[in-house]
Design an enzyme around this catalytic site. Structure first.
Site, PDB file in Angstrom:
ATOM      1  N   HIS A 193     174.643 -26.636  30.290  1.00 55.51           N
ATOM      2  CA  HIS A 193     173.183 -27.079  28.543  1.00 55.51           C
ATOM      3  C   HIS A 193     171.773 -26.669  28.955  1.00 55.51           C
ATOM      4  CE1 HIS A 193     176.720 -29.739  31.126  1.00 55.51           C
ATOM      5  NE2 HIS A 193     176.745 -29.372  29.632  1.00 55.51           N
ATOM      6  N   SER A 253     180.474 -29.079  34.780  1.00 54.42           N
ATOM      7  CA  SER A 253     179.986 -30.083  35.887  1.00 54.42           C
ATOM      8  C   SER A 253     181.156 -30.332  36.412  1.00 54.42           C
ATOM      9  CB  SER A 253     179.274 -31.283  34.971  1.00 54.42           C
ATOM     10  OG  SER A 253     178.414 -31.240  33.822  1.00 54.42           O
ATOM     11  N   ARG A 290     181.851 -22.493  25.710  1.00 59.26           N
ATOM     12  CA  ARG A 290     182.026 -21.305  26.556  1.00 59.26           C
ATOM     13  C   ARG A 290     183.043 -20.370  26.264  1.00 59.26           C
ATOM     14  NH1 ARG A 290     182.609 -25.625  31.190  1.00 59.26           N
ATOM     15  NH2 ARG A 290     184.093 -26.142  29.651  1.00 59.26           N
TER      16      ARG A 290
END
Ligand code: PNS
Length: 160
Positions: free
Chosen positions: A17, A128, A90
């Site tokens: 991020h 995450s 991604r």
């Protein structure tokens, strides 16, 4: 002034991020990192904790601010007079979800574009959820997250 919104759950923020933030801030006049509750994802950290970790992870906040919001992203984007919504991509894994979200958001608010930045290749595998899993089992996450996040995850998963 061209303001772009970078929304997400950020539970917690990762170096992936941060890489997007650092590159995007060079392209727009102002970057607003917008953290939302997203109860469907059952976040580990509270909204306030997530905002604080982001604030702590970005040293130069000259044209960046971090806020939380509730409700529809497009409503918040319109309220902030954002010209675009920024998302990191991604791999193909992200595409369907991002494509659907971008098209729905465009239907709801035709004037707000969604812009994608390819994640740096060194972060393509990172998210995450993976970071939380490694931290839960005591693995080393120092190369995946900023120091404040490493510390907070250690506190969360401290053996009792
Ligand atoms: O980091 P995430 O969880 O991939 O971010 C998803 C997020 C927060 C951008 C998305 O869930 C969102 O925009 N939530 C706000 C509610 C909303 O507007 N939903 C409709 C979007 S299709």
């Amino acid at each position: 002034m061209k303001l772009v919104i970078y929304p997400g759950t950020f539970d917690p923020i990762t170096n992936g991020h941060l890489d997007i933030i650092q590159r995007a801030v060079l392209m727009f006049d102002y970057l607003l990192v917008a953290v939302t509750d997203n109860p469907a994802k059952n976040p580990l950290f509270s909204l306030a904790e997530r905002v604080l970790m982001i604030q702590n992870s970005i040293s130069d906040k000259k044209n960046i601010s971090i806020e939380s919001f509730r409700g529809l992203l497009v409503d918040y984007a319109m309220e902030k007079k954002a010209c675009a919504i920024l998302r990191g991509l991604r791999a193909t894994l992200d595409f369907e979800y991002e494509f659907q979200m971008a098209l729905i958001n465009r239907k709801l608010a035709p004037d707000i574009a969604t812009i994608f930045l390819m994640t740096h290749e060194k972060y393509t595998y990172l998210n995450s959820t993976i970071v939380k899993e490694i931290a839960r089992f005591g693995g080393n996450i120092s190369c995946f997250v900023p120091p404040i996040v490493e510390q907070k995850l250690k506190e969360k998963f401290k053996p009792i």
